[in-house]
Structure formats: structure tokens, C-alpha cells
Design a protein around this motif. Structure first.
Motif: not given
Lengths: 159, 156
Positions: A29, A32-35
């Protein structure tokens, strides 16, 4: 007797489908948030996170987050197109030559395997000159991300 | 407790093709199966019987050219009973055995079947090392190791 030489052909289609569970689910997940999500136990950090610590055998203490910059611990330059190994969800196989790297993110206790690219050349010896163990790399994010490992397209050298 | 809201299923597979060129000895062995014959060959130096037939003796490193037709009776050297389904193998429970033909210096892997049971677990006890087995042949034989469907007890 060469007419008595015959070929046998067969195939194995191995299903490696898997459910992520919470720990790896959080990691994907995050992509998905570039983390890049990790976790920590007694000052030992894990990117990607571990469901339990391999020393204390207990759940880690806290979640961590970073930008994914790391160093190359090992690498191999692949020059042969793979037979059966494809990118997930597509029929696409990696174009040769491509580089697979063992990458240590930040100060992680373990590594991940991902593509290393962005060398601006397809020449194998030129790539070999441009890559070395200990080199700093950072993730290059896919434009369209779906919470899976190829949300990172590849790691590229930090200049 | 795990937070299952993060759970996600990843579909992934490796489709791996295999290709092999048999060469003369293995071809002749497989071709024999078409005619319900289990062929071996005998090393000219050590007289070791090789079943399945081999191109050369791995002890003497000499070419093997003397052919021998076995009775087809084999002895169980070792076996394993499988209770779960695995790709390319028969439905469970099934028995994979290492069997030896006559006094061969080699043994080979095949399926063992036809041992009666009420509960699958009984197969552990009913299958015995040293048991004599005979081949059960496929109706349609094409020169493949699976022309032998499985080996079954001689007295069954």
C-alpha cells in the motif's frame, strides 16, 4: 541411428499466488503512495517490514517510512531473455540486457531484489562500467501504481 | 491481531518449458515400452545391468552396447506416500517409489498403485521395501515413461 533420436517436451506451470497479510500489505500500500514502509525492533530496521523480528521472535516495535534510497549490495547483468518468467499480470518479459540488484534500503538488516536501470546504454560492458557494489540508488516510480512491487519501475543510480 | 484490511492477493505464476533430446539409448528404452518391454543394457567391463538403459556406464565410463530384456518385475527400494495434490502427479493418495529391476546396478522412479486400502494412511504400512511389483501398461503406448501407468504388487 540418428533417426532414433527423439525430443521430449513438457512444461510445468507453477502457481506462486500468495496473500500478503498485514505486514507486506502495508508495504505494498505504501508503494502506491510512493513510500517505502519498514519496521524496527531494538534498533534493527527492516525494509521491507517483517511480520516478526528474527532475533527477538516478537512483533517489531514500530512502523517506519523512508524514500527508498539505498545501496547496491550485489548485482547481475542478465543477457538472455527469460523462458517462462514474466512480469506479473502481463505477458511482458524484461528486455535484455537488464540488471537485477540486491539492494539494501537505508540501514535495513536485509535487502530486496529489484531491477537497476537508467544507464542510458544497452551495451553490456558500458553498463558493467557504470555499476558497482556500494553504489547509491533510488527508486523510480511508475506513473500508474497499483500497490505492487512494480510500482517501483526500477532503481537508478543517485548522481 | 493482524489488521486484515491491508491484506491483498497477488496472482503470479512461472510457466516453465522443458525440452530434452533423448539420444539413442533412452530412445530405444522408451521405444521398448511401446511393446511392453522394459529394456536394460549391460556394461561390457563390469557386467552391471542398467535399467533404464544408459549410453555409458558411470562407473567404468565405457559405452554400453549389449542389450537385455528384463522380466519387467521390479523391487521397491524406497517409497513415499503423498496425501496432497501436486502439479503433474496423480490424485492423492499416491505412492512414488524408487524401484530396481532384477539385479540392476541402477534404480528408477515411478508410481506404485493397486495396493488396496480403506483409509489412505494405511498405505504407509501396506507398502513394503523389498516388495515385488509388475508393470501395469497403458492401453495406448507412445514410447513414454508413462506407457507404464504404475507398478503393482506381483501377487495382486
Amino acid at each position: 541411428m540418428s533417426n532414433n533420436v527423439i525430443k521430449k517436451e513438457w512444461r510445468f506451470n507453477f502457481d506462486f499466488s500468495v496473500a500478503s497479510g498485514e505486514t507486506y500489505g502495508r508495504f505494498f500500500k505504501g508503494l502506491n503512495d510512493k513510500k517505502i514502509i519498514g519496521n524496527i525492533c531494538n534498533n534493527r530496521t527492516f525494509y521491507p517490514p517483517k511480520p516478526f523480528c528474527d532475533k527477538t521472535l516478537k512483533p517489531p516495535d514500530a512502523w517506519l517510512e523512508c524514500d527508498g534510497a539505498g545501496i547496491v549490495e550485489a548485482f547481475t547483468i542478465c543477457c538472455e531473455k527469460s523462458n517462462g518468467v514474466k512480469f506479473s499480470k502481463t505477458d511482458k518479459k524484461p528486455d535484455v540486457p537488464y540488471v537485477l540488484g540486491v539492494i539494501k534500503i537505508k540501514d535495513s538488516e536485509h535487502c530486496i531484489i529489484h531491477f537497476i536501470s537508467g544507464f542510458e546504454t544497452k551495451d553490456v560492458s558500458e553498463i558493467a562500467d557504470k555499476i558497482e557494489i556500494g553504489m547509491k540508488v533510488k527508486p523510480v516510480w511508475a506513473t500508474k501504481r497499483e500497490g505492487e512491487i512494480l510500482d517501483i519501475e526500477y532503481f537508478e543510480p543517485v548522481i | 491481531m493482524q489488521d486484515i484490511s491491508y491484506n491483498k492477493r497477488f496472482e503470479y505464476n512461472w510457466d516453465v518449458p522443458f525440452k530434452v533430446t533423448l539420444g539413442e539409448s533412452y530412445f530405444r528404452f522408451l521405444d521398448g515400452l511401446k511393446n511392453k518391454k522394459i529394456l536394460g543394457n549391460i556394461c561390457p567391463k563390469c557386467n552391471g545391468l542398467h535399467v533404464p538403459a544408459r549410453p555409458f556406464c558411470d562407473k567404468c565410463l565405457v559405452e554400453i552396447t549389449k542389450w537385455y530384456e528384463t522380466s519387467g518385475i521390479v523391487t521397491i527400494e524406497s517409497f513415499s506416500v503423498t496425501y496432497v495434490k501436486f502439479l503433474g502427479l496423480p490424485d492423492p493418495p499416491h505412492i512414488t517409489g524408487i524401484v530396481r529391476a532384477e539385479n540392476a546396478v541402477t534404480s528408477f522412479l515411478h508410481q506404485i498403485g493397486g495396493i488396496p486400502y480403506d483409509e489412505p494412511k494405511e498405505l504407509d504400512e501396506k507398502t513394503k521395501i523389498g516388495m515385488k511389483l509388475k508393470p501395469v501398461w497403458a492401453e495406448k503406448r507412445i514410447g513414454d515413461i508413462q506407457d507404464i501407468l504404475y507398478f503393482t504388487p506381483v501377487d495382486a
